[in-house]
Design a protein around this motif. Sequence first.
Motif, PDB file in Angstrom:
ATOM      1  N   MET A   1       0.842  -1.182   0.000  1.00  0.00           N
ATOM      2  CA  MET A   1       0.000   0.000   0.000  1.00  0.00           C
ATOM      3  C   MET A   1       0.882   1.237   0.000  1.00  0.00           C
ATOM      4  N   ASP A   2       0.444   2.216  -0.775  1.00  0.00           N
ATOM      5  CA  ASP A   2       1.218   3.443  -0.880  1.00  0.00           C
ATOM      6  C   ASP A   2       0.271   4.612  -1.095  1.00  0.00           C
ATOM      7  N   ALA A   3       0.377   5.631  -0.232  1.00  0.00           N
ATOM      8  CA  ALA A   3      -0.461   6.823  -0.381  1.00  0.00           C
ATOM      9  C   ALA A   3       0.221   8.006   0.287  1.00  0.00           C
ATOM     10  N   ALA A   4      -0.068   9.191  -0.239  1.00  0.00           N
ATOM     11  CA  ALA A   4       0.461  10.421   0.339  1.00  0.00           C
ATOM     12  C   ALA A   4      -0.515  11.552   0.094  1.00  0.00           C
ATOM     13  N   TYR A   5      -0.562  12.466   1.053  1.00  0.00           N
ATOM     14  CA  TYR A   5      -1.309  13.702   0.892  1.00  0.00           C
ATOM     15  C   TYR A   5      -0.366  14.698   0.237  1.00  0.00           C
ATOM     16  N   VAL A   6      -0.820  15.327  -0.835  1.00  0.00           N
ATOM     17  CA  VAL A   6       0.018  16.261  -1.587  1.00  0.00           C
ATOM     18  C   VAL A   6      -0.522  17.677  -1.391  1.00  0.00           C
ATOM     19  N   PHE A   7       0.373  18.578  -1.057  1.00  0.00           N
ATOM     20  CA  PHE A   7       0.026  19.970  -0.821  1.00  0.00           C
ATOM     21  C   PHE A   7       0.928  20.876  -1.654  1.00  0.00           C
ATOM     22  N   ARG A   8       0.409  22.020  -2.026  1.00  0.00           N
ATOM     23  CA  ARG A   8       1.232  23.086  -2.579  1.00  0.00           C
ATOM     24  C   ARG A   8       1.485  24.015  -1.412  1.00  0.00           C
ATOM     25  N   VAL A   9       2.756  24.299  -1.150  1.00  0.00           N
ATOM     26  CA  VAL A   9       3.087  25.180  -0.034  1.00  0.00           C
ATOM     27  C   VAL A   9       3.994  26.308  -0.508  1.00  0.00           C
ATOM     28  N   GLU A  10       3.818  27.451   0.110  1.00  0.00           N
ATOM     29  CA  GLU A  10       4.736  28.572  -0.062  1.00  0.00           C
ATOM     30  C   GLU A  10       5.468  28.729   1.260  1.00  0.00           C
TER      31      GLU A  10
ATOM     32  N   ARG B   1      -2.805  11.105  -3.216  1.00  0.00           N
ATOM     33  CA  ARG B   1      -2.215  10.275  -4.269  1.00  0.00           C
ATOM     34  C   ARG B   1      -2.065   8.876  -3.678  1.00  0.00           C
ATOM     35  N   THR B   2      -2.697   7.901  -4.315  1.00  0.00           N
ATOM     36  CA  THR B   2      -2.796   6.585  -3.692  1.00  0.00           C
ATOM     37  C   THR B   2      -2.789   5.472  -4.726  1.00  0.00           C
ATOM     38  N   ASP B   3      -2.492   4.287  -4.251  1.00  0.00           N
ATOM     39  CA  ASP B   3      -2.695   3.108  -5.104  1.00  0.00           C
ATOM     40  C   ASP B   3      -4.058   2.510  -4.738  1.00  0.00           C
ATOM     41  N   ARG B   4      -4.546   1.612  -5.552  1.00  0.00           N
ATOM     42  CA  ARG B   4      -5.872   1.021  -5.362  1.00  0.00           C
ATOM     43  C   ARG B   4      -5.953   0.273  -4.029  1.00  0.00           C
ATOM     44  N   GLU B   5      -4.897  -0.421  -3.643  1.00  0.00           N
ATOM     45  CA  GLU B   5      -4.914  -1.197  -2.398  1.00  0.00           C
ATOM     46  C   GLU B   5      -5.153  -0.285  -1.195  1.00  0.00           C
ATOM     47  N   TYR B   6      -4.466   0.840  -1.135  1.00  0.00           N
ATOM     48  CA  TYR B   6      -4.643   1.770  -0.021  1.00  0.00           C
ATOM     49  C   TYR B   6      -6.066   2.337  -0.031  1.00  0.00           C
ATOM     50  N   LEU B   7      -6.538   2.761  -1.196  1.00  0.00           N
ATOM     51  CA  LEU B   7      -7.880   3.340  -1.272  1.00  0.00           C
ATOM     52  C   LEU B   7      -8.936   2.337  -0.839  1.00  0.00           C
ATOM     53  N   ASP B   8      -8.800   1.085  -1.251  1.00  0.00           N
ATOM     54  CA  ASP B   8      -9.746   0.051  -0.825  1.00  0.00           C
ATOM     55  C   ASP B   8      -9.696  -0.143   0.687  1.00  0.00           C
ATOM     56  N   ALA B   9      -8.501  -0.154   1.270  1.00  0.00           N
ATOM     57  CA  ALA B   9      -8.360  -0.305   2.724  1.00  0.00           C
ATOM     58  C   ALA B   9      -8.943   0.905   3.454  1.00  0.00           C
ATOM     59  N   LEU B  10      -8.729   2.095   2.915  1.00  0.00           N
ATOM     60  CA  LEU B  10      -9.292   3.309   3.514  1.00  0.00           C
ATOM     61  C   LEU B  10     -10.817   3.250   3.493  1.00  0.00           C
ATOM     62  N   ARG B  11     -11.379   2.895   2.373  1.00  0.00           N
ATOM     63  CA  ARG B  11     -12.837   2.815   2.250  1.00  0.00           C
ATOM     64  C   ARG B  11     -13.404   1.752   3.211  1.00  0.00           C
ATOM     65  N   SER B  12     -12.702   0.642   3.377  1.00  0.00           N
ATOM     66  CA  SER B  12     -13.156  -0.410   4.305  1.00  0.00           C
ATOM     67  C   SER B  12     -13.116   0.079   5.751  1.00  0.00           C
ATOM     68  N   ALA B  13     -12.050   0.788   6.111  1.00  0.00           N
ATOM     69  CA  ALA B  13     -11.931   1.309   7.479  1.00  0.00           C
ATOM     70  C   ALA B  13     -13.022   2.339   7.754  1.00  0.00           C
ATOM     71  N   ILE B  14     -13.320   3.170   6.789  1.00  0.00           N
ATOM     72  CA  ILE B  14     -14.401   4.148   6.943  1.00  0.00           C
ATOM     73  C   ILE B  14     -15.732   3.427   7.105  1.00  0.00           C
ATOM     74  N   ALA B  15     -15.983   2.427   6.270  1.00  0.00           N
ATOM     75  CA  ALA B  15     -17.251   1.678   6.311  1.00  0.00           C
ATOM     76  C   ALA B  15     -17.456   0.991   7.655  1.00  0.00           C
ATOM     77  N   ALA B  16     -16.372   0.563   8.266  1.00  0.00           N
ATOM     78  CA  ALA B  16     -16.463  -0.151   9.539  1.00  0.00           C
ATOM     79  C   ALA B  16     -16.903   0.752  10.685  1.00  0.00           C
ATOM     80  N   ASP B  17     -16.828   2.068  10.501  1.00  0.00           N
ATOM     81  CA  ASP B  17     -17.173   2.978  11.590  1.00  0.00           C
ATOM     82  C   ASP B  17     -17.763   4.285  11.058  1.00  0.00           C
ATOM     83  N   LEU B  18     -18.837   4.180  10.277  1.00  0.00           N
ATOM     84  CA  LEU B  18     -19.463   5.367   9.687  1.00  0.00           C
ATOM     85  C   LEU B  18     -19.931   6.374  10.732  1.00  0.00           C
TER      86      LEU B  18
END
Length: 122
Positions: A1-10, A80-97
Amino acid sequence: MDAAYVFRVEFRLDPEDAAVDPERFETAMELPANEPDTDGWLFFRDRLWRGEIGDGAPFRRLASERLGAEVVAADFRELRTDREYLDALRSAIAADLDRFNAESVDEVVRKYLGSSIHVRAE
């Protein structure tokens, strides 16, 4: 799994013993996304709202610490994520809506990330 939050910063340089020109610079900053259901995985919930940084001052302090320079502006660009991370994120969210005060995973994703998810091939 691979994911990162991407920001533009000054960020601004203000050295004591030198002059710089320009003193402000813009760059992209990536913060690794913690795996779902581990410490720190709720970064998106705690920092983002509808694809925007929810409270700029605390985020700028966090970004300044990570960059080692004063961040004066920041904008969220994407998860920015791969499918495996996004699927795991969605599952974790679903488990505790209830934690998200939402009726569906899609509602949670829109509420916090907007449409700012970029799935990359593994």
